[in-house]
Each structure stands twice: as structure tokens, then as C-alpha cells.
Scaffold this motif. Structure first.
Motif, PDB file in Angstrom:
ATOM      1  N   GLU A  89       0.832  -1.197   0.000  1.00  6.97           N
ATOM      2  CA  GLU A  89       0.000   0.000   0.000  1.00  6.97           C
ATOM      3  C   GLU A  89       0.872   1.255   0.000  1.00  6.97           C
ATOM      4  N   CYS A  90       0.542   2.182  -0.878  1.00  6.80           N
ATOM      5  CA  CYS A  90       1.203   3.483  -0.928  1.00  6.80           C
ATOM      6  C   CYS A  90       0.173   4.523  -0.486  1.00  6.80           C
ATOM      7  N   ASN A 136       8.675   0.073  -6.787  1.00  9.29           N
ATOM      8  CA  ASN A 136       9.418  -1.061  -6.235  1.00  9.29           C
ATOM      9  C   ASN A 136      10.903  -0.739  -6.086  1.00  9.29           C
ATOM     10  N   ASP A 137      11.444  -0.035  -7.075  1.00  9.72           N
ATOM     11  CA  ASP A 137      12.863   0.309  -7.040  1.00  9.72           C
ATOM     12  C   ASP A 137      13.178   1.212  -5.844  1.00  9.72           C
ATOM     13  N   LEU A 138      12.313   2.169  -5.575  1.00 12.72           N
ATOM     14  CA  LEU A 138      12.522   3.073  -4.445  1.00 12.72           C
ATOM     15  C   LEU A 138      12.459   2.325  -3.116  1.00 12.72           C
ATOM     16  N   VAL A 139      11.521   1.385  -3.012  1.00 19.54           N
ATOM     17  CA  VAL A 139      11.396   0.592  -1.789  1.00 19.54           C
ATOM     18  C   VAL A 139      12.640  -0.265  -1.579  1.00 19.54           C
ATOM     19  N   VAL A 140      13.119  -0.883  -2.658  1.00 21.36           N
ATOM     20  CA  VAL A 140      14.325  -1.715  -2.566  1.00 21.36           C
ATOM     21  C   VAL A 140      15.528  -0.881  -2.128  1.00 21.36           C
ATOM     22  N   ARG A 141      15.580   0.371  -2.550  1.00 23.34           N
ATOM     23  CA  ARG A 141      16.683   1.248  -2.158  1.00 23.34           C
ATOM     24  C   ARG A 141      16.592   1.688  -0.694  1.00 23.34           C
ATOM     25  N   LEU A 144      11.219   5.266   2.330  1.00 20.40           N
ATOM     26  CA  LEU A 144       9.798   5.290   2.646  1.00 20.40           C
ATOM     27  C   LEU A 144       9.128   6.023   1.497  1.00 20.40           C
ATOM     28  N   VAL A 145       8.122   5.403   0.892  1.00 19.43           N
ATOM     29  CA  VAL A 145       7.528   5.970  -0.315  1.00 19.43           C
ATOM     30  C   VAL A 145       6.047   6.257  -0.095  1.00 19.43           C
ATOM     31  N   ASP A 146       5.656   7.495  -0.335  1.00 15.39           N
ATOM     32  CA  ASP A 146       4.266   7.917  -0.211  1.00 15.39           C
ATOM     33  C   ASP A 146       3.812   8.587  -1.498  1.00 15.39           C
ATOM     34  N   LEU A 147       2.506   8.700  -1.648  1.00 15.05           N
ATOM     35  CA  LEU A 147       1.905   9.462  -2.735  1.00 15.05           C
ATOM     36  C   LEU A 147       1.675  10.875  -2.233  1.00 15.05           C
ATOM     37  N   GLY A 148       2.235  11.869  -2.913  1.00 19.91           N
ATOM     38  CA  GLY A 148       2.151  13.244  -2.456  1.00 19.91           C
ATOM     39  C   GLY A 148       0.926  13.971  -2.989  1.00 19.91           C
ATOM     40  N   ILE A 149       0.257  14.691  -2.091  1.00 14.16           N
ATOM     41  CA  ILE A 149      -0.869  15.535  -2.474  1.00 14.16           C
ATOM     42  C   ILE A 149      -0.576  16.959  -2.010  1.00 14.16           C
ATOM     43  N   VAL A 150      -0.721  17.914  -2.928  1.00 14.91           N
ATOM     44  CA  VAL A 150      -0.546  19.322  -2.583  1.00 14.91           C
ATOM     45  C   VAL A 150      -1.745  20.082  -3.148  1.00 14.91           C
ATOM     46  N   PHE A 151      -2.330  20.939  -2.337  1.00 14.79           N
ATOM     47  CA  PHE A 151      -3.536  21.653  -2.738  1.00 14.79           C
ATOM     48  C   PHE A 151      -3.190  23.022  -3.308  1.00 14.79           C
ATOM     49  N   GLU A 152      -3.963  23.397  -4.312  1.00 16.63           N
ATOM     50  CA  GLU A 152      -3.758  24.678  -4.989  1.00 16.63           C
ATOM     51  C   GLU A 152      -5.085  25.412  -5.085  1.00 16.63           C
ATOM     52  N   ASN A 153      -5.073  26.694  -4.775  1.00  8.95           N
ATOM     53  CA  ASN A 153      -6.254  27.529  -4.947  1.00  8.95           C
ATOM     54  C   ASN A 153      -6.268  28.084  -6.362  1.00  8.95           C
ATOM     55  N   THR A 154      -7.324  27.802  -7.084  1.00  4.14           N
ATOM     56  CA  THR A 154      -7.438  28.257  -8.467  1.00  4.14           C
ATOM     57  C   THR A 154      -8.880  28.662  -8.737  1.00  4.14           C
ATOM     58  N   ARG A 155      -9.171  29.060  -9.956  1.00  7.33           N
ATOM     59  CA  ARG A 155     -10.532  29.467 -10.316  1.00  7.33           C
ATOM     60  C   ARG A 155     -11.068  28.576 -11.432  1.00  7.33           C
ATOM     61  N   ASN A 156     -12.331  28.211 -11.307  1.00  6.81           N
ATOM     62  CA  ASN A 156     -12.950  27.392 -12.333  1.00  6.81           C
ATOM     63  C   ASN A 156     -13.423  28.261 -13.495  1.00  6.81           C
ATOM     64  N   ARG A 157     -14.127  27.666 -14.431  1.00  7.18           N
ATOM     65  CA  ARG A 157     -14.562  28.398 -15.634  1.00  7.18           C
ATOM     66  C   ARG A 157     -15.518  29.540 -15.313  1.00  7.18           C
ATOM     67  N   ALA A 172       9.885  10.164  -1.913  1.00 10.39           N
ATOM     68  CA  ALA A 172      10.872   9.202  -1.412  1.00 10.39           C
ATOM     69  C   ALA A 172      11.603   9.841  -0.236  1.00 10.39           C
ATOM     70  N   THR A 173      11.444   9.246   0.947  1.00 13.55           N
ATOM     71  CA  THR A 173      11.993   9.834   2.170  1.00 13.55           C
ATOM     72  C   THR A 173      12.982   8.886   2.834  1.00 13.55           C
ATOM     73  N   MET A 174      14.114   9.433   3.222  1.00 12.49           N
ATOM     74  CA  MET A 174      15.087   8.687   4.009  1.00 12.49           C
ATOM     75  C   MET A 174      15.690   9.657   5.015  1.00 12.49           C
ATOM     76  N   GLY A 175      15.375   9.442   6.281  1.00  9.39           N
ATOM     77  CA  GLY A 175      15.807  10.389   7.292  1.00  9.39           C
ATOM     78  C   GLY A 175      15.108  11.715   7.080  1.00  9.39           C
ATOM     79  N   GLY A 176      15.867  12.800   7.067  1.00  9.22           N
ATOM     80  CA  GLY A 176      15.289  14.116   6.847  1.00  9.22           C
ATOM     81  C   GLY A 176      15.307  14.555   5.404  1.00  9.22           C
ATOM     82  N   LYS A 177      15.744  13.680   4.506  1.00  9.14           N
ATOM     83  CA  LYS A 177      15.856  14.032   3.099  1.00  9.14           C
ATOM     84  C   LYS A 177      14.669  13.500   2.303  1.00  9.14           C
TER      85      LYS A 177
END
Length: 241
Positions: A89-90, A136-141, A144-157, A172-177
Motif C-alpha cells: 500500500e502506498c 518497487n525500485d525506491l522501496v528496494v533502495r 519510505l515511499v508515499d503518494l504526495g498531495i498538494v492543494f492549490e487555490n485556483t478558479r474554475n470556468r 521518497a523519504t530517508m531520514g530528513g531528506k
């Protein structure tokens, strides 16, 4: 030959993995376990959760009201598949809010060959398969791998201000990096480039950003400092992060 290889992978999945889970976990509804495997196999790279899987199974299997599978059973069976190292699970992570979402994740196969065998080698969505391989490659290395979500304020049509969720395939996280990574099979249009690259610009931090692509051979940095690199080059470069 290819036919023998395909047959071996099919047998490995059904006669070893699935049978072992049924016996060890004392699965009472193996047909439901099989249906879950089929659904997760066809939806790698797509958001889902136990509730969605439950609803699809109850609908597609046309189960009678007294025979319908519960959400708890599906959740338990998915956990068994993870414990058997078939799926991973990611989870979705709010980059600015610095917290995990409670629902809707992506599930990746631990072995893409087994996934292809389950789909009878028909569903060859190269974009999703490439994404699964990078994960899979990131996990093998050791990341810690997560799916990133970032919100943006925008205007619709209509000119109304709305809050839109933008997705970064992997954090891809390892320690503080941290490193932000987009899996982009091809960015052959301006719209595609904007869709893939825009989330990088609104993270609000200066962590490294990489676009892993199938349509480039030589790595290069764009004007925003984003590394564009071919997928083969990325997989073979152990120190790229």
C-alpha cells in the motif's frame, strides 16, 4: 519459451501464493480473495480503498443480500495479501499539511510479472507498469515511499475560487531528506508537461524534484531545476537520489 514462462508465473501465483494464504489464514471465501486480487491487479496506479473494492465485488459478483461480502472481510483479505508480499500500500500524504489521509491509497504489486500473469498478459498499460517498477525500485533502495498531495487555490470556468488537489506520484523519504518524483511515460504535449510539472511548483519547499520519463535518453535539468531522466537511466543509477 514465453508460453512456459507465462505458465510458470500463473502457477506460482495460484498454486503457491493464493493457496498458501487460503490455508494459513483459514480463508472461508476464497472466491472473494480471488476477486480482490483481480481488482487490485487491474487498478495498479489508481486510487482505491476497501470500501470501493467491497462495492465493486458485491455489484459485479451479483451477490445476494445475505451473501454479500462485508467491508471488514475485504480489509482483512487485503491485509493478508500485503503480509504475503503480493501487494504494497502506498498512502496519500498531504505535503503542506504534513499528515496522512485516512482513505484511498494506491496498491502496487511487489512483482510486476505476477501482476501480468494475473491479468493474462492482456492489460499492458505501460504508464502504470512503469509507475509500479519505479515504486518497487525506491522501496528496494530503502526509501519510505508515499503518494504526495498538494492543494492549490485556483478558479474554475465560472471564476469561482476552488481548492484543487494536485498529485505527485512519489515522495521518497530517508531520514530528513526527501525527493519528489513524477513517473511520466511521455510528455509530448504542453498540456501533459503542465499536468506533470505543475505540482512541483506548489510544494512550498526546496527538496529535489525528478521527472522519470520513457521519452528521453539523456538526463537534463530544466529552468526550474527539475531533473528530467530516462527510466532506464534512473533504475541503473544507484546514487541518483
Amino acid at each position: 519459451d514465453d508460453a512456459a514462462k507465462m505458465g510458470y508465473l500463473r502457477d506460482l501465483l495460484t498454486e503457491v501464493y493464493i493457496r498458501d494464504i487460503v490455508e494459513r489464514k483459514k480463508i472461508t471465501r476464497p472466491e472473494i480473495l480471488s476477486a480482490i486480487v483481480n481488482l487490485l491487479s487491474s487498478s495498479i496506479g489508481s486510487l482505491t480503498n476497501a470500501t470501493n473494492v467491497t462495492n465493486v465485488i458485491n455489484t459485479k459478483q451479483m451477490l445476494s443480500k445475505g451473501n454479500q461480502v462485508s467491508n471488514n472481510t475485504v480489509s482483512s483479505y487485503i491485509s493478508h495479501l500485503e503480509d504475503a508480499f503480493l501487494f504494497h500500500e502506498c498512502k496519500r500524504y498531504d505535503i503542506r499539511g504534513k499528515s496522512y489521509f485516512d482513505y484511498s491509497s494506491k496498491y502496487y504489486y511487489e512483482d510486476v510479472g505476477l501482476r501480468n500473469a494475473r491479468s493474462e498478459f492482456r492489460q499492458q498499460e505501460l504508464t502504470h507498469i512503469m509507475e509500479n517498477i519505479i515504486y518497487n525500485d525506491l522501496v528496494v533502495r530503502g526509501y519510505l515511499v508515499d503518494l504526495g498531495i498538494v492543494f492549490e487555490n485556483t478558479r474554475n470556468r465560472k471564476g469561482i475560487s476552488v481548492r484543487v488537489a494536485r498529485e505527485i506520484d512519489f515522495i521518497a523519504t530517508m531520514g530528513g531528506k526527501k525527493t519528489y518524483i513524477q513517473s511520466a511515460y511521455a510528455m509530448d504535449t504542453e498540456e501533459k508537461i503542465r499536468t506533470e510539472m505543475e505540482p512541483f511548483s506548489i510544494t512550498g519547499d526546496s527538496f529535489s524534484k525528478i521527472a522519470v520519463r520513457r521519452d528521453v535518453r539523456k538526463r537534463w535539468y530544466d529552468e526550474n531545476g527539475i531533473l528530467n531522466i530516462g527510466v532506464i537511466d534512473f533504475l541503473l543509477s544507484g546514487d541518483i537520489l
